[in-house]
Design an enzyme around this catalytic site. Sequence first.
Site, PDB file in Angstrom:
ATOM      1  N   HIS A   2       0.823  -1.226   0.000  1.00 39.80           N
ATOM      2  CA  HIS A   2       0.000   0.000   0.000  1.00 39.80           C
ATOM      3  C   HIS A   2       0.850   1.265   0.000  1.00 39.80           C
ATOM      4  O   HIS A   2       0.324   2.365  -0.159  1.00 39.80           O
ATOM      5  CB  HIS A   2      -1.058  -0.018   1.119  1.00 39.80           C
ATOM      6  CG  HIS A   2      -0.566   0.292   2.495  1.00 39.80           C
ATOM      7  ND1 HIS A   2      -0.393  -0.668   3.459  1.00 39.80           N
ATOM      8  CD2 HIS A   2      -0.216   1.457   3.078  1.00 39.80           C
ATOM      9  CE1 HIS A   2       0.041  -0.100   4.579  1.00 39.80           C
ATOM     10  NE2 HIS A   2       0.162   1.190   4.370  1.00 39.80           N
TER      11      HIS A   2
ATOM     12  N   ASP B 180       0.361  -7.664   1.283  1.00 35.76           N
ATOM     13  CA  ASP B 180       0.593  -6.224   1.395  1.00 35.76           C
ATOM     14  C   ASP B 180       2.095  -5.917   1.465  1.00 35.76           C
ATOM     15  O   ASP B 180       2.526  -5.053   2.216  1.00 35.76           O
ATOM     16  CB  ASP B 180      -0.136  -5.610   2.586  1.00 35.76           C
ATOM     17  CG  ASP B 180      -0.164  -4.081   2.519  1.00 35.76           C
ATOM     18  OD1 ASP B 180       0.043  -3.545   1.401  1.00 35.76           O
ATOM     19  OD2 ASP B 180      -0.376  -3.428   3.554  1.00 35.76           O
TER      20      ASP B 180
ATOM     21  N   SER C  98       4.296   2.960   7.615  1.00 38.52           N
ATOM     22  CA  SER C  98       4.005   1.774   6.823  1.00 38.52           C
ATOM     23  C   SER C  98       5.244   1.293   6.075  1.00 38.52           C
ATOM     24  O   SER C  98       5.920   2.076   5.419  1.00 38.52           O
ATOM     25  CB  SER C  98       2.907   2.066   5.806  1.00 38.52           C
ATOM     26  OG  SER C  98       1.671   2.137   6.454  1.00 38.52           O
TER      27      SER C  98
END
Lengths: 305, 680
Positions: B85, B115, B207
């Site tokens: 992402h 992911d 992230s």
Amino acid sequence: MWRLMVLFLLLLPAGFAGAESPPSDLEAPALAQLLERNAPAVVTVRARLRSLVRFGGDQQENEQAVEARGVMVSPRGLVLLSNSYLSATRLVELYRSMGAPEDFTAQTIPAELRVVVAGSDRELPAVLVASDADLDLAFVQLDPVPEEPFSAVDFTSAGPLTVGRPIAVVSRLGSSFDAAPYLETARLAGRITRPREAWLLDGPLTAVGLPAFGFDGRPLGILTTVLSPSGSTLGQKEGYEPLAIGLPQRRENQPIGLFLVPAARVRVAIDAALARVAERARTTDAATNGEMPSEADRNRDAGGS
Amino acid sequence: MKTRLVLLFALVMTCLPAARLHGEAPPVVELSEPAIDQALAAVYPALVNLSVVRERFVEGRAVRSLVAGSGVIMTPEGHLLTNHHVAAGAVRVRATLSSGEQVEAVVVAHDPPSDLSVLRLCDPGRRRFSPAVFGDSEALAVGEPVLALGNPFVLASSVTRGIVSNPRRVFTDRAGSEILDPEGAGGATGVLAPWIQHDALILPGSSGGPLVDLAGRVVGINELGGEGFGFAIPAHVAAEVLAQVLTYGEVRRAWTGLTLLPAERRGRADGTLVAAVAPESPAAAAGLRAGDLLLRVGETPTGARFFEEVPPIYRALAALPRGEPVAVTWEREGKEYRAELMPMPLETAQGREGELRKLGVTVQEITGPMLRKRRLATRDGLLVTGVRPASPAARARPRIEIGDQLVAAAGHPVSGIASLRQRLGQVTGDSLLVELRRGGESILSAVSFAERAENVWGGELPRAWLGVRTQVLGPEIGTTLGVAEGGGFRITEVLPATAAARAGLEPGDLLLALDGQPFRSRRPEEAGDLRQEIAAREIGSRIRLDVQRGGVAREVEVELEAEPRDPADLPRRREERLELVVRDLTRFDRLRLRLGPEATGALVVEVASGGWADLAGVRGDDLIVAFDRQPVTDAEAFLRAAAAPCELAACTRELLVERSGQTQILCVETIPEGGVPCGD
């Protein structure tokens, strides 16, 4: 709130409403002749408009098809129509008067212009050569210039304007209704001088951008929109018909009205447009170069007097 | 997972002030400073901050935005792990190493189901990077201290600490959970492994950063967080993904078509409940049905009593050799069944997407999961995902619509985005026939590329003007100035080099009559009257104004001239690559933008959102005065300069603009033809 209206109105299709106030039987033959004589000059203009609407940092691009009626004002293929069919100028003025912020702008660029002449199915290519946003007039020239002369309305032989005088307006239905010519009648009901000279009419007419004639057949002027400079309503004489760019449908309490602009003033604009056509013929080489917007909001840049 | 992720991040944003006030981390484990130092020394050099130019496809065009994230270097050659992402749609990636040095990076492979994405640092010098090492995520226990490293809120490299809250966390909700989306068609990312839940502070930008133990070993890749929760993808999943990418250049997984639920639902402690079987899938071919209890795959028992135990079953299924039959055993109504199942390659849930600018559409390659989810009849061609307004596709007859399958162009079957783009590039004529599949129909559509510019020639008709700005004389001002009776106008500005300036009109002059006719304008809404009155006159005609200046009446004669051209009527030139529109400067612009009379340049009138110019911060009303240090004098000069190929490897163009009275440099980045060079 006005933002919502912008979005909503830009999506409104052009509508149609019937005429009223029928003339007496005595006048019928004269009117029939008037329609027969002038209908050939009333043409259909089809445009594909690219519109750019900006406000609050947002920008929306869209394209829509527009069909409008116009009138041939030169045998060489110059067509006059309401600027509001091709330009968002009135719309912007309207929303400004309703409190839209300064950064609200709407610009329309005709991506494709075609003219359909009476008695033919052919779409003739055309070019937007001039506009007069104040008078709400746009001029479209057939391109290439036709070999054969067209039937045209001559504004040099205009009749007198007096309150009470009956008028007839020649228009045409949309192509979905056979583009049939029709007549609307009304009377000159009064005169305004601000923001410019224009005549009030006592009937709810639909033929915006088209010529009005006296019953004797002489042209008197063009029906165009006038926006109240204050943004306030017109009092009793409200009501006008939808304009393609999304000017409101007939509705109470709107600051735009349909008026007759006298032939004399129209003639000046026609002459200027014809001069443009002549100028264009001289400089065709330069014209094909680059993208030119037709018509733009008369924005604050031009705020001087 | 996407929606939930966004949701959590949104929560973070809104709750941040409160969190700052009350969000003191509970002092569970006293970490000694030397322990942290030691851990950081091992992993810190491998930490990178990522700045990603992401391409998304909105309304039929590519729109770019800047995304920030974190990553961790895992090989000496510069392979790094980050979240999918973060890297999804990346067309340009800039990595900031722990030393502060900036390096370009390229995407090697994406793996949406985990992911994760694997990137590689570009290294023309073939240097060795300092990689981190994986720790044992399976051995993590509740309460174990962990550190989260990353780039929260783009605040450069940061370290936060916490403990493992739950080493096997599965998101469940009433409808089941993420585990009901094994193909990831809904963007599920928690299918293959339960996450590690921890309480080290994780914020947007964290992230893709590593979660490490006190030995500095990577035990997870941080994925999302909020409100004191952090979630990380366990290292064993990440290690598997990296190993596959290094070997095959992609992640290979098997597809069975099974959707699973814990056996608890059936009151069982053994086996796994089959929640659904995809049509025409290997599982369907093997005879499995929803409601069956899967007992064994090969000879391995598939027991998942609880939610947390389902992801490992999925992972085992995904690891089956593709195209090699495997025996599956299940129970149905008390009877045991056994059959052979032939696993197929798992395809990505979403096919690659791209823009076909000439047509004005965005298209997507159709993958198996898309075929099933959208119930498409065939897999032919490309799926139209967006149509740009006013584009040839939008004008086509009939128009091309979202959801159409573009199956042929000019009689040639469409096989892929790149080949179709190439074919469109070869179209020389004004039109093209394309074949569309819409539901069960096969539709032919005529697309026209005909230029649209030639329908306009000239703008507003010229009209007379004075060249002044005015205010209307209301009774309040009028009384003070001694003109209580009549209306009129007060000049507020005389525009230079106009008829008004030549006639000697000055700011402060009161205009009371025109050709002997007193003005009647008194109210603010009558401010436009003067312009209307003047516009009704002929250009070149002379007017006589009754002027009051300093209490003295005088007459001023003015020869009217044509109003200068409305700037909006000037030709607008579009620069397709940078996606901005410029035009020449007019006298009005110089006045409005307070530029000197000598100012030249190309005035920016439109910047497409998400275009390269937009990304660089170019705005409307910027006056471009130089491009790559070449002076720009007008719109045409700008277009010429922009057309020159970029010489810098990274293709960063330098734009010099005048904005609000100062000159400033804007760096416009694009992607060079053929992609960013990566020192190969």
